[in-house]
Design an enzyme around this catalytic site. Structure first.
Site, PDB file in Angstrom:
ATOM      1  N   ASN A   8      41.608  32.129  40.779  1.00 19.24           N
ATOM      2  CA  ASN A   8      41.151  31.521  42.029  1.00 19.24           C
ATOM      3  C   ASN A   8      39.696  31.108  41.820  1.00 19.24           C
ATOM      4  OD1 ASN A   8      40.365  30.886  44.601  1.00 19.24           O
ATOM      5  ND2 ASN A   8      40.624  32.950  45.438  1.00 19.24           N
ATOM      6  N   TRP A   9      39.485  29.808  41.684  1.00 17.39           N
ATOM      7  CA  TRP A   9      38.135  29.322  41.393  1.00 17.39           C
ATOM      8  C   TRP A   9      37.291  29.135  42.654  1.00 17.39           C
ATOM      9  CZ3 TRP A   9      39.244  25.175  36.981  1.00 17.39           C
ATOM     10  CH2 TRP A   9      39.535  25.861  35.805  1.00 17.39           C
ATOM     11  N   LYS A  10      37.879  29.397  43.829  1.00 21.60           N
ATOM     12  CA  LYS A  10      37.110  29.337  45.084  1.00 21.60           C
ATOM     13  C   LYS A  10      36.284  28.045  45.145  1.00 21.60           C
ATOM     14  CE  LYS A  10      37.369  34.296  45.127  1.00 21.60           C
ATOM     15  NZ  LYS A  10      36.884  35.556  45.646  1.00 21.60           N
ATOM     16  N   HIS A  97      44.551  34.076  51.872  1.00 21.19           N
ATOM     17  CA  HIS A  97      43.499  34.732  51.085  1.00 21.19           C
ATOM     18  C   HIS A  97      42.527  35.418  52.048  1.00 21.19           C
ATOM     19  CE1 HIS A  97      39.957  35.414  48.666  1.00 21.19           C
ATOM     20  NE2 HIS A  97      40.790  35.466  47.645  1.00 21.19           N
ATOM     21  N   GLU A  99      39.453  35.620  52.219  1.00 23.30           N
ATOM     22  CA  GLU A  99      38.316  34.805  52.701  1.00 23.30           C
ATOM     23  C   GLU A  99      38.768  33.837  53.789  1.00 23.30           C
ATOM     24  OE1 GLU A  99      37.025  33.712  48.762  1.00 23.30           O
ATOM     25  OE2 GLU A  99      36.505  35.817  48.480  1.00 23.30           O
ATOM     26  N   GLU A 174      45.522  42.225  47.748  1.00 28.52           N
ATOM     27  CA  GLU A 174      44.094  42.210  47.440  1.00 28.52           C
ATOM     28  C   GLU A 174      43.336  43.004  48.497  1.00 28.52           C
ATOM     29  OE1 GLU A 174      42.872  38.539  45.003  1.00 28.52           O
ATOM     30  OE2 GLU A 174      43.082  37.868  47.046  1.00 28.52           O
ATOM     31  N   GLY A 180      35.342  40.550  44.997  1.00 25.84           N
ATOM     32  CA  GLY A 180      33.996  40.079  44.738  1.00 25.84           C
ATOM     33  C   GLY A 180      32.942  41.167  44.865  1.00 25.84           C
ATOM     34  N   SER A 219      38.249  42.145  41.945  1.00 27.22           N
ATOM     35  CA  SER A 219      37.386  42.598  40.848  1.00 27.22           C
ATOM     36  C   SER A 219      38.135  42.891  39.550  1.00 27.22           C
ATOM     37  CB  SER A 219      36.545  43.802  41.287  1.00 27.22           C
ATOM     38  OG  SER A 219      35.667  43.415  42.341  1.00 27.22           O
ATOM     39  N   GLY A 240      39.344  36.249  40.568  1.00 23.25           N
ATOM     40  CA  GLY A 240      38.325  35.337  41.071  1.00 23.25           C
ATOM     41  C   GLY A 240      37.228  35.143  40.041  1.00 23.25           C
ATOM     42  N   GLY A 241      36.108  35.847  40.241  1.00 23.11           N
ATOM     43  CA  GLY A 241      34.916  35.659  39.418  1.00 23.11           C
ATOM     44  C   GLY A 241      35.172  35.626  37.918  1.00 23.11           C
TER      45      GLY A 241
HETATM   46  P1  PGA Z   1      37.358  38.634  42.541  1.00 21.70           P
HETATM   47  O1  PGA Z   1      38.201  37.736  43.559  1.00 21.70           O
HETATM   48  O2  PGA Z   1      38.192  38.766  41.275  1.00 21.70           O
HETATM   49  O3  PGA Z   1      36.087  37.856  42.284  1.00 21.70           O
HETATM   50  O4  PGA Z   1      37.134  39.949  43.186  1.00 21.70           O
HETATM   51  C1  PGA Z   1      39.588  37.914  43.697  1.00 21.70           C
HETATM   52  C2  PGA Z   1      40.129  36.950  44.727  1.00 21.70           C
HETATM   53  O5  PGA Z   1      39.396  36.611  45.673  1.00 21.70           O
HETATM   54  O6  PGA Z   1      41.284  36.504  44.649  1.00 21.70           O
END
Ligand code: PGA
Length: 255
Positions: A8-10, A97, A99, A174, A180, A219, A240-241
């Site tokens: 997930n590149w957000k 998601h 967010e 998640e 994050g 994470s 994500g990150g």
């Molecule tokens: P993260 O994000 O790996 O940076 O914690 C995961 C996600 O939001 O899907």
């Protein structure tokens, strides 16, 4: 069950950056991707087409959209439709998601409607669920996951029977407190939440619920991915990150 490793590149990467990272993945993955593993990248909207071009025809690599609005088209300023996503090469979408739920205030009802809409309009859907820290501390893990999943399963139209879902619906667990934050859920916590999720899926759609992949996200890093993916009820990872750099994401894929 085959394993899905998703990125997930957000709101990161312009077209050039996205194509570069996708190119680094596509250069090696078709050779090294273990059989039965699938990789999905969710870039920002403006980069979906660039990534889709790079992935085109490469076995095991797919691209998806992070968000969309559940209507065919219309006066919805700022929104994007499923057909528009498909038009630029998306095969998957994310729905719910954390967010979207907690930064943009999407309700269980809207998330459910979005997931149903995407599936009805032919895109594979990754439905994200997960509890906040205070919910876990209050002991409401089960209630939260049940509420989020029930909203979706009850919103399904008659034609969307449980048997039609395997192969096109994935669940991503998640925990909000692990996204994050660098705080990964421990193996015990992941096993417990995935067990709860699996039991709920079976309650809603019987045996078909056994065939829906449950991914873990929050994470995930190269140094913890191996232990997470080795858990017998973890069918994949949503990253994500640590998916933004090809080398780090490749280490996770190979873990
Ligand atoms: P993260 O994000 O790996 O940076 O914690 C995961 C996600 O939001 O899907």
């Amino acid at each position: 069950m085959h394993k899905i490793i998703a990125a997930n590149w957000k709101m990161y990467k312009d077209r050039t950056q996205a194509a570069t990272t996708a190119g680094e993945l596509a250069a090696v993955l078709p050779e090294i991707l273990p059989a039965g593993r699938e990789v999905i990248v969710f870039p920002p909207f403006t980069a979906i087409e660039s990534v889709a071009r790079v992935f085109d025809g490469k076995k095991g690599l797919a691209v998806g959209g992070q968000n969309f609005y559940p209507a065919p088209e219309g006066a919805f300023t700022g929104e994007i439709s499923i057909d528009m996503l498909r038009d630029v090469g998306a095969q998957w979408v994310l729905a719910g998601h954390s967010e979207r739920r907690h930064v943009f205030g999407e309700s269980d009802e809207l998330v459910a409607r979005k997931a149903v809409f995407a599936l009805s309009h032919g895109l594979k859907t990754m439905l994200c669920i997960g509890e906040k820290l205070e919910e876990r501390e209050q002991g409401s893990l089960y209630a939260v996951l049940e509420r989020q999943l029930m909203a979706f399963f009850e919103a399904r139209p008659d034609g969307m029977a449980g048997e039609t879902l395997p192969g096109r619906l994935a669940i991503a667990y998640e925990p909000v407190w692990a996204i994050g934050t660098g705080k990964v859920a421990g193996p015990g916590e992941v096993r417990e939440a995935h067990g709860v999720t699996r039991a709920l899926l079976e309650r809603f759609v019987g045996d078909s619920g056994k065939k829906l992949p449950i991914l873990y996200g929050g994470s995930v890093k190269p140094d913890n991915a191996g232990a997470l993916i080795a858990l017998d009820n973890v069918d994949g990872l949503l990253v994500g990150g640590a998916s933004l750099e090809a080398q780090s994401f490749l280490q996770i894929i190979g873990a």
